[in-house]
Design a protein around this motif. Structure first.
Motif, PDB file in Angstrom:
ATOM      1  N   TYR A   1       0.836  -1.199   0.000  1.00 49.78           N
ATOM      2  CA  TYR A   1       0.000   0.000   0.000  1.00 49.78           C
ATOM      3  C   TYR A   1       0.871   1.250   0.000  1.00 49.78           C
ATOM      4  CZ  TYR A   1      -2.860   3.829   1.669  1.00 49.78           C
ATOM      5  OH  TYR A   1      -3.470   5.048   1.793  1.00 49.78           O
ATOM      6  N   ARG A   2       0.492   2.224  -0.840  1.00 47.66           N
ATOM      7  CA  ARG A   2       1.284   3.453  -0.938  1.00 47.66           C
ATOM      8  C   ARG A   2       0.473   4.713  -0.618  1.00 47.66           C
ATOM      9  NH1 ARG A   2       6.553   3.540  -2.942  1.00 47.66           N
ATOM     10  NH2 ARG A   2       7.424   5.582  -2.474  1.00 47.66           N
ATOM     11  N   MET A   3      -0.748   4.812  -1.136  1.00 55.18           N
ATOM     12  CA  MET A   3      -1.534   6.023  -0.921  1.00 55.18           C
ATOM     13  C   MET A   3      -2.991   5.778  -1.297  1.00 55.18           C
ATOM     14  SD  MET A   3      -0.016   8.103  -4.226  1.00 55.18           S
ATOM     15  CE  MET A   3       1.423   7.024  -4.425  1.00 55.18           C
ATOM     16  N   THR A   4      -3.851   6.753  -0.990  1.00 56.63           N
ATOM     17  CA  THR A   4      -5.281   6.647  -1.305  1.00 56.63           C
ATOM     18  C   THR A   4      -5.738   7.924  -1.999  1.00 56.63           C
ATOM     19  OG1 THR A   4      -5.745   5.179   0.563  1.00 56.63           O
ATOM     20  CG2 THR A   4      -7.598   6.442  -0.316  1.00 56.63           C
ATOM     21  N   CYS A   5      -6.617   7.765  -2.972  1.00 58.61           N
ATOM     22  CA  CYS A   5      -7.219   8.922  -3.644  1.00 58.61           C
ATOM     23  C   CYS A   5      -8.702   8.631  -3.873  1.00 58.61           C
ATOM     24  CB  CYS A   5      -6.507   9.219  -4.971  1.00 58.61           C
ATOM     25  SG  CYS A   5      -6.713   7.921  -6.218  1.00 58.61           S
ATOM     26  N   ASP A   6      -9.403   9.574  -4.461  1.00 62.29           N
ATOM     27  CA  ASP A   6     -10.817   9.344  -4.761  1.00 62.29           C
ATOM     28  C   ASP A   6     -10.969   8.806  -6.177  1.00 62.29           C
ATOM     29  OD1 ASP A   6     -11.885  12.000  -6.540  1.00 62.29           O
ATOM     30  OD2 ASP A   6     -10.083  12.299  -5.327  1.00 62.29           O
ATOM     31  N   GLY A   7     -12.064   8.116  -6.405  1.00 68.55           N
ATOM     32  CA  GLY A   7     -12.286   7.465  -7.693  1.00 68.55           C
ATOM     33  C   GLY A   7     -12.391   8.440  -8.850  1.00 68.55           C
ATOM     34  N   ASN A   8     -13.011   9.588  -8.626  1.00 71.49           N
ATOM     35  CA  ASN A   8     -13.132  10.570  -9.700  1.00 71.49           C
ATOM     36  C   ASN A   8     -11.765  10.991 -10.217  1.00 71.49           C
ATOM     37  OD1 ASN A   8     -15.920  10.661  -9.728  1.00 71.49           O
ATOM     38  ND2 ASN A   8     -16.046  12.321  -8.235  1.00 71.49           N
ATOM     39  N   PHE A   9     -10.856  11.225  -9.295  1.00 72.39           N
ATOM     40  CA  PHE A   9      -9.495  11.604  -9.691  1.00 72.39           C
ATOM     41  C   PHE A   9      -8.818  10.453 -10.424  1.00 72.39           C
ATOM     42  CE2 PHE A   9      -4.988  11.061  -8.604  1.00 72.39           C
ATOM     43  CZ  PHE A   9      -4.449  12.200  -9.186  1.00 72.39           C
ATOM     44  N   TRP A  10      -8.874   9.272  -9.845  1.00 67.86           N
ATOM     45  CA  TRP A  10      -8.147   8.133 -10.391  1.00 67.86           C
ATOM     46  C   TRP A  10      -8.566   7.812 -11.830  1.00 67.86           C
ATOM     47  CZ3 TRP A  10      -3.832   5.660  -9.642  1.00 67.86           C
ATOM     48  CH2 TRP A  10      -3.627   4.426 -10.253  1.00 67.86           C
ATOM     49  N   PHE A  11      -9.847   7.752 -12.061  1.00 62.97           N
ATOM     50  CA  PHE A  11     -10.314   7.316 -13.373  1.00 62.97           C
ATOM     51  C   PHE A  11     -10.381   8.449 -14.408  1.00 62.97           C
ATOM     52  CE2 PHE A  11     -11.977   3.984 -10.543  1.00 62.97           C
ATOM     53  CZ  PHE A  11     -11.377   2.887 -11.151  1.00 62.97           C
ATOM     54  N   SER A  12     -10.108   9.674 -13.977  1.00 69.61           N
ATOM     55  CA  SER A  12     -10.060  10.776 -14.934  1.00 69.61           C
ATOM     56  C   SER A  12      -8.621  11.149 -15.304  1.00 69.61           C
ATOM     57  CB  SER A  12     -10.764  12.016 -14.355  1.00 69.61           C
ATOM     58  OG  SER A  12     -10.076  12.500 -13.209  1.00 69.61           O
ATOM     59  N   GLU A  13      -7.651  10.533 -14.634  1.00 69.59           N
ATOM     60  CA  GLU A  13      -6.247  10.808 -14.915  1.00 69.59           C
ATOM     61  C   GLU A  13      -5.612   9.620 -15.651  1.00 69.59           C
ATOM     62  OE1 GLU A  13      -4.647  13.684 -14.224  1.00 69.59           O
ATOM     63  OE2 GLU A  13      -6.482  14.570 -13.391  1.00 69.59           O
ATOM     64  N   LYS A  14      -4.375   9.826 -16.086  1.00 64.80           N
ATOM     65  CA  LYS A  14      -3.689   8.808 -16.888  1.00 64.80           C
ATOM     66  C   LYS A  14      -3.303   7.572 -16.099  1.00 64.80           C
ATOM     67  CE  LYS A  14       0.898  10.849 -16.110  1.00 64.80           C
ATOM     68  NZ  LYS A  14       2.089  11.479 -16.748  1.00 64.80           N
ATOM     69  N   TRP A  15      -3.260   7.686 -14.772  1.00 67.98           N
ATOM     70  CA  TRP A  15      -2.682   6.627 -13.959  1.00 67.98           C
ATOM     71  C   TRP A  15      -3.454   5.311 -14.048  1.00 67.98           C
ATOM     72  CZ3 TRP A  15       1.744   8.682 -13.025  1.00 67.98           C
ATOM     73  CH2 TRP A  15       1.836  10.073 -12.847  1.00 67.98           C
ATOM     74  N   HIS A  16      -4.749   5.394 -14.205  1.00 71.83           N
ATOM     75  CA  HIS A  16      -5.537   4.161 -14.195  1.00 71.83           C
ATOM     76  C   HIS A  16      -5.260   3.289 -15.426  1.00 71.83           C
ATOM     77  CE1 HIS A  16      -8.137   6.468 -16.936  1.00 71.83           C
ATOM     78  NE2 HIS A  16      -8.664   5.312 -17.302  1.00 71.83           N
ATOM     79  N   LYS A  17      -4.583   3.873 -16.417  1.00 73.69           N
ATOM     80  CA  LYS A  17      -4.261   3.107 -17.619  1.00 73.69           C
ATOM     81  C   LYS A  17      -2.915   2.382 -17.505  1.00 73.69           C
ATOM     82  CE  LYS A  17      -6.731   6.386 -20.588  1.00 73.69           C
ATOM     83  NZ  LYS A  17      -6.596   7.334 -21.726  1.00 73.69           N
ATOM     84  N   LEU A  18      -2.150   2.722 -16.472  1.00 78.13           N
ATOM     85  CA  LEU A  18      -0.810   2.148 -16.328  1.00 78.13           C
ATOM     86  C   LEU A  18      -0.822   0.874 -15.486  1.00 78.13           C
ATOM     87  CD1 LEU A  18       1.262   5.406 -15.616  1.00 78.13           C
ATOM     88  CD2 LEU A  18       0.780   4.317 -17.822  1.00 78.13           C
TER      89      LEU A  18
END
Length: 208
Positions: free
Chosen positions: A21-38
């Motif tokens: 585990y490294r960190m937590t964010c909200d779903g709106n941020f995660w799925f609207s940014e490039k990170w969820h594709k990596l």
């Protein structure tokens, strides 16, 4: 490094690096940014992700604070800097300002009116309070100028309400004078008002 996530409660997304585990964010941020594709991430990208998540959390915290009451830009930056690193706090404040959720001119007018009506502060004290909130001198002065101010009438009103029970003794009159001066009213105006309500203020001492 392997990048993975696990869903949490209330739209939270928990981020893991190589299974840890490294960190937590909200779903709106995660799925609207490039990170969820990596699926994999290098050190440079991880640093960028951590900064982005911190800025996002600072932004949401700022939104929460503004939902409770208006803040000046400086005031909000100070509060966010107490919970997040300076860069994240600055990024959050910049975004909130871009979205016009922070407006120092509007805040100054609102806060000046509140101090004027609720705390009965004099214009001089209100201007000082605005500058303490990070409002520049010109904006603070303009906010005070917009108030419907009549110092003598306001002092008389306060003497006949807040300080009415103190005017029967010399000690009470001194307390009233000191209290009004702390609110920003000038001694000369206070003395004039005391005379108008029939209270002899000659020779009274007051704190500077």
């Amino acid at each position: 490094m392997i990048l993975s996530i696990k869903p949490g409660k209330s739209d939270k997304v928990h981020i893991y690096i190589d299974g840890e585990y490294r960190m937590t964010c909200d779903g709106n941020f995660w799925f609207s940014e490039k990170w969820h594709k990596l699926k994999e991430i290098n050190d440079e990208e991880l640093t960028e992700l951590e900064g982005a998540v911190s800025s996002r959390r600072a932004f949401l915290s700022g939104m929460n604070l503004l939902g409770r009451r208006a803040h000046s830009k400086k005031e909000l930056l100070i509060k966010l800097s107490q919970k997040f690193d300076r860069s994240a706090a600055e990024n959050a404040v910049a975004k909130l300002e871009t979205l016009m959720l922070i407006d120092d001119e509007k805040f100054a007018r609102y806060y000046a009116e509140e101090l004027f009506e609720r705390k009965h502060f004099a214009p001089k004290r209100i201007e000082n309070e605005l500058r303490l909130k990070g409002i520049d001198s010109e904006t603070a002065r303009n906010a005070v100028e917009s108030l419907d101010k009549e110092d003598n009438n306001r002092i008389i009103l306060l003497l006949n309400s807040k300080y009415k029970t103190k005017l029967s003794t010399e000690k009470g009159v001194r307390q009233a004078i000191n209290g009004l001066m702390r609110m920003g009213y000038a001694y000369g105006d206070i003395k004039k008002a005391l005379d108008e309500v029939g209270c002899n203020s000659e020779g009274e001492d007051f704190d500077g």
